[in-house]
Design an enzyme around this catalytic site. Structure first.
Site, mmCIF file in Angstrom:
data_model
loop_
_atom_site.group_PDB
_atom_site.id
_atom_site.type_symbol
_atom_site.label_atom_id
_atom_site.label_comp_id
_atom_site.label_asym_id
_atom_site.label_seq_id
_atom_site.Cartn_x
_atom_site.Cartn_y
_atom_site.Cartn_z
ATOM 1 C CG ASP A 44 49.802 -56.280 -37.458
ATOM 2 O OD1 ASP A 44 49.234 -56.238 -38.563
ATOM 3 O OD2 ASP A 44 49.449 -55.585 -36.489
ATOM 4 C CB SER A 90 50.216 -49.120 -38.617
ATOM 5 O OG SER A 90 49.926 -49.050 -37.265
ATOM 6 C CG HIS A 94 46.850 -53.022 -37.770
ATOM 7 N ND1 HIS A 94 48.114 -53.292 -37.322
ATOM 8 C CD2 HIS A 94 46.749 -51.681 -37.791
ATOM 9 C CE1 HIS A 94 48.757 -52.153 -37.087
ATOM 10 N NE2 HIS A 94 47.948 -51.164 -37.367
HETATM 11 N N1 ARG Z 1 47.437 -50.874 -31.959
HETATM 12 C C1 ARG Z 1 47.739 -50.992 -33.357
HETATM 13 C C2 ARG Z 1 47.789 -49.652 -34.031
HETATM 14 O O1 ARG Z 1 47.061 -48.761 -33.707
HETATM 15 C C3 ARG Z 1 46.748 -51.813 -34.075
HETATM 16 C C4 ARG Z 1 46.914 -53.216 -33.799
HETATM 17 C C5 ARG Z 1 45.870 -54.046 -34.461
HETATM 18 N N2 ARG Z 1 45.822 -55.318 -33.779
HETATM 19 C C6 ARG Z 1 44.815 -55.688 -32.980
HETATM 20 N N3 ARG Z 1 44.912 -56.785 -32.321
HETATM 21 N N4 ARG Z 1 43.726 -54.971 -32.882
HETATM 22 O O2 ARG Z 1 48.527 -49.470 -34.975
#
Ligand code: ARG
Length: 720
Positions: free
Chosen positions: A227, A655, A91
């Site tokens: 991811d 992230s 992501h």
């Molecule tokens: N919640 C994650 C973050 O803010 C992003 C994940 C992205 N994945 C998704 N399925 N939208 O770091």
């Protein structure tokens, strides 16, 4: 017998040992944290992580940013080879993968792997920062401040001294410097980074794996997502940072992380280093109320509409699906967050916790006349300020979410400045050439991911949302116009704007640029919408300036007071996009009564979750074949571990951060947090907050067995 007793006691101590809240500053590890970290199992020293005289783990930790604002790290990453190979999240690479995708080469759908360095793809504008050193400069900054200054004077003084400090420390070097306020402006730190500008895409699994579970699984555990994506940092031949050039060479890092495939167990030590974006742990009950009732509520509501419109467009054709994939994902991410955070804040009674802290603070203040003089009005000032802010804060949030929902008017406004220069007699022909070239480039980037039907629909729906929810005095001109001239018919307005504006298609804009006409520009409805959006935005910020300063000042004094009240506590500053370390351990949790969540997931779970092709839970055929044959290579025997959780303290911006074990080896990559504790950015929940990580074994299995990218495996140091 005795030994057994001691072991049992130790185990008990281990199980009640709570997670350590804090995104710690590297230069204070020795003083604040290292002892505790070593007690928890860490085998290295503070100097092995960060030392001004020698390379350490910090030299492998990367903050990803964008040119123009390189210090606003949107994600983190870690170097895992002597050739500058960088591991981050899928992501985090999503924007780059999307930008390189087209209907013919759909790297989102199919994944992308460079089997030779020549095939790696450049991403102009992406930056990668590595910390050189940091320093506490509080004394120098405080020397030019005094409590009588108003906030504007204070801000100017801080900017002046910061510029001076940065200049002294970067002169004659290739470093970039930043002075960041910590603890709500009570302390200041200088950060010196080397910022690399040639960051190329190396690999990414198909979206069906890298974003497996989509928005349904986002912010949730148990998780089964690969991811990750890989990039490589390039430098000029002499090793210094340089813009993209085919003559650039892979970075020779001072340190890279060996990748462990030994696996993780419940209770194992784990630390995470990266660039957390924003937390608000010292937020007052008044600030919390604003976050819950205004920011989160409005953001969630408006984005629900926005996402539906984008989805409708994306379902129509493949091109629009690719065009809006990245915008959709980032919109959806904090759409879900806002809602889940409000739920968690309510479930965990965060308001009650904040009020309890404030009662304690007030009692401490009232016990001493000097404290009373200093802090006596702090909480009531903050309360007052938030009361005054409410109406404006509602308008500001609607402006950000709804008025800035469509995009063509924002592009028109940005381009408008250059276009106006084209129309001026003073602009030379040579300048005009340069402006035109720049506008062409902006247009190319903008229209690549633009669909006029989707944008017009966003105008129709979201502008009406603003009109319906914000008091008339705070309406921009464009809303007043629609309500009058179009009698509130937002669809009619949008249809006309789509038909008439030169900004609604690449061709119309190109034709306009070939013969720019200033009268036409001034009358263009999209340009007008953009202008009136910025007008109201500036008006709102001017109206709230004093109130915001009052809040800022109040928060600074509140935090100063809290720290004075507890001088022996190890304090950690809120996240602010600077490099931090958090330590903790691998571990299961109980999200609710009678529910237990194990600390890891396996490939079997991916198959259990499988859904229809094209959906959020699609499983690629190749993955199923390899699973059926249990072809896990050296990465698993009967099972392949996929994700695991730790109790580290992270937030957005982290992230892509490396999860590092007691030996300093990489065991995972952090990519998410759990919804049950999404209040965590405001109040850390030690028993509940979990950090969701990709297991290095699943990552390597995909690179090696699934994708056959042995070239990448060969450059890593893998610890078996
Ligand atoms: N919640 C994650 C973050 O803010 C992003 C994940 C992205 N994945 C998704 N399925 N939208 O770091």
């Amino acid at each position: 017998m005795k030994r057994i007793f001691i072991i049992a006691a130790a185990l008990l101590a281990l199980s009640v040992a709570k997670a350590d809240e804090g995104m710690w500053l590297l230069s204070r590890l020795k003083q604040q944290n290292i002892e505790k970290m070593q007690q928890m199992g860490f085998k290295l020293t503070a100097e092995d992580i960060y030392d001004i005289n020698k390379p350490g783990i910090k030299d492998a930790i990367v903050g990803l940013g964008n040119e123009g604002r390189p210090f606003r790290h949107f994600c983190s990453g870690e170097i895992i080879s002597p050739n500058g190979l960088l591991l981050t999240n899928h992501h985090c690479g999503f924007g780059a993968i999307q930008a390189h995708s087209s209907v013919e080469h759909d790297y989102l759908r199919d994944g992308f792997w460079a089997y030779k360095m020549e095939d790696e793809l450049a991403n102009p504008g992406t930056t990668a920062s590595i910390l050189e050193r940091m320093e506490d400069v509080t004394d120098r900054v405080n020397a030019v401040l005094d409590d009588k200054m108003n906030e504007t004077e204070r801000k100017a003084a801080i900017e002046r001294i910061s510029a001076e400090i940065i200049k002294e420390n970067t002169k004659g070097t290739k470093l970039s410097g930043q002075v960041q306020a910590m603890f709500e402006g009570n302390q200041f730190f200088l950060f010196l980074y080397t910022i690399y500008k040639d960051v190329r895409l190396v690999g990414a699994p198909p979206q069906s794996m890298g974003k497996f579970g989509g928005d349904t699984d986002n912010w949730m555990w148990p998780r089964h997502t690969a991811d990750f994506s890989m990039f490589r940092i390039y430098t000029a031949p002499d090793g210094s940072p340089a813009e993209y050039s085919k003559d650039n060479v892979p970075l020779k890092p001072k340190h890279f992380l060996p990748v462990s495939i030994k696996g993780v167990k419940d209770g194992d030590f784990a630390m995470i280093m990266g660039f957390p974006g924003t937390t608000d742990r010292y937020c007052t009950s008044f600030g919390l109320e604003n976050t819950m009732d205004v920011t989160n509520t409005i953001r969630h509501k408006v984005r629900t509409d926005k996402l539906a419109i984008m989805r409708e467009g994306m379902e129509k054709d493949q091109k629009t699906r690719i065009q809006y994939a990245s915008k959709y994902a980032s919109c959806a991410n904090y759409w879900k967050y806002s809602n889940e955070q409000n739920k968690a804040l309510r479930n965990l009674n965060t308001m009650g916790n904040k009020q309890a802290i404030e009662r304690e603070f007030t009692a401490w203040v009232n016990a001493d006349p000097a404290r009373k003089a200093m802090y006596g009005n702090v909480l009531s000032d903050i309360e007052q300020a938030y009361k005054g802010l409410k109406e404006f804060s509602v308008a500001e949030t609607y402006a950000q979410e709804a008025l800035a929902g469509p995009e063509s008017h924002l592009f028109a406004y940005q381009a408008g400045h250059g276009i106006e220069l084209l129309g001026k007699a003073e602009t030379s022909d040579k300048e005009k050439e340069a402006i035109k070239a720049q506008l062409d480039e902006m247009a190319k980037a903008f229209y690549k991911d633009f669909n006029a039907d989707v944008d017009a629909k966003l105008f129709a729906v979201l502008f009406k949302v603003y009109s319906d929810n914000v008091s008339e005095e705070l309406h921009p001109e464009v809303i007043t116009l629609i309500n009058k001239k179009y009698k509130g018919d937002y669809n009619k307005y949008a249809a006309e704007l789509k038909a008439k504006s030169v900004f609604m298609s690449e061709e119309a804009f190109a034709a306009f640029l070939a013969k720019p006409d200033m009268k036409k520009l001034a009358k263009d409805p999209v340009y007008q919408a953009g202008k009136s959006f910025y007008d109201v935005y500036l008006k709102l910020s001017a109206m709230t300036k004093t109130i915001r300063e009052q809040i800022k000042r109040g928060n600074r004094l509140f935090v100063r007071g809290l720290m004075a009240m507890n001088p022996d506590k190890a304090w950690a500053p809120n996240a602010n996009s600077t490099i931090r370390l958090t330590y903790g351990k691998v571990g299961s949790y109980k999200p609710r009564d009678a529910v237990f969540y194990d600390y890891y997931t396996t490939l079997a779970g991916v198959l259990e979750k499988e859904g229809p092709a094209g959906g959020e839970f699609e499983v690629p055929a190749r993955l199923k074949e390899l699973y059926a044959k249990k072809e896990f290579g050296p990465y698993g025997k009967d099972v392949l571990h996929v994700n695991f959780i730790t109790d580290n303290d992270i937030t957005g911006g982290n992230s892509g951060s490396g999860v590092i074990n007691a030996e300093g080896h990489l065991i995972g990559t952090a990519f998410d947090g759990n919804s049950e504790a999404m209040s965590g950015d405001i109040d850390f929940e030690e028993n509940l907050q979990r950090c969701i990580n990709l297991d290095t074994r699943y990552m390597l299995w995909i690179v090696d067995v699934f994708a056959g990218a042995k070239n990448l495996i060969n450059e890593m140091t893998i610890i078996k």
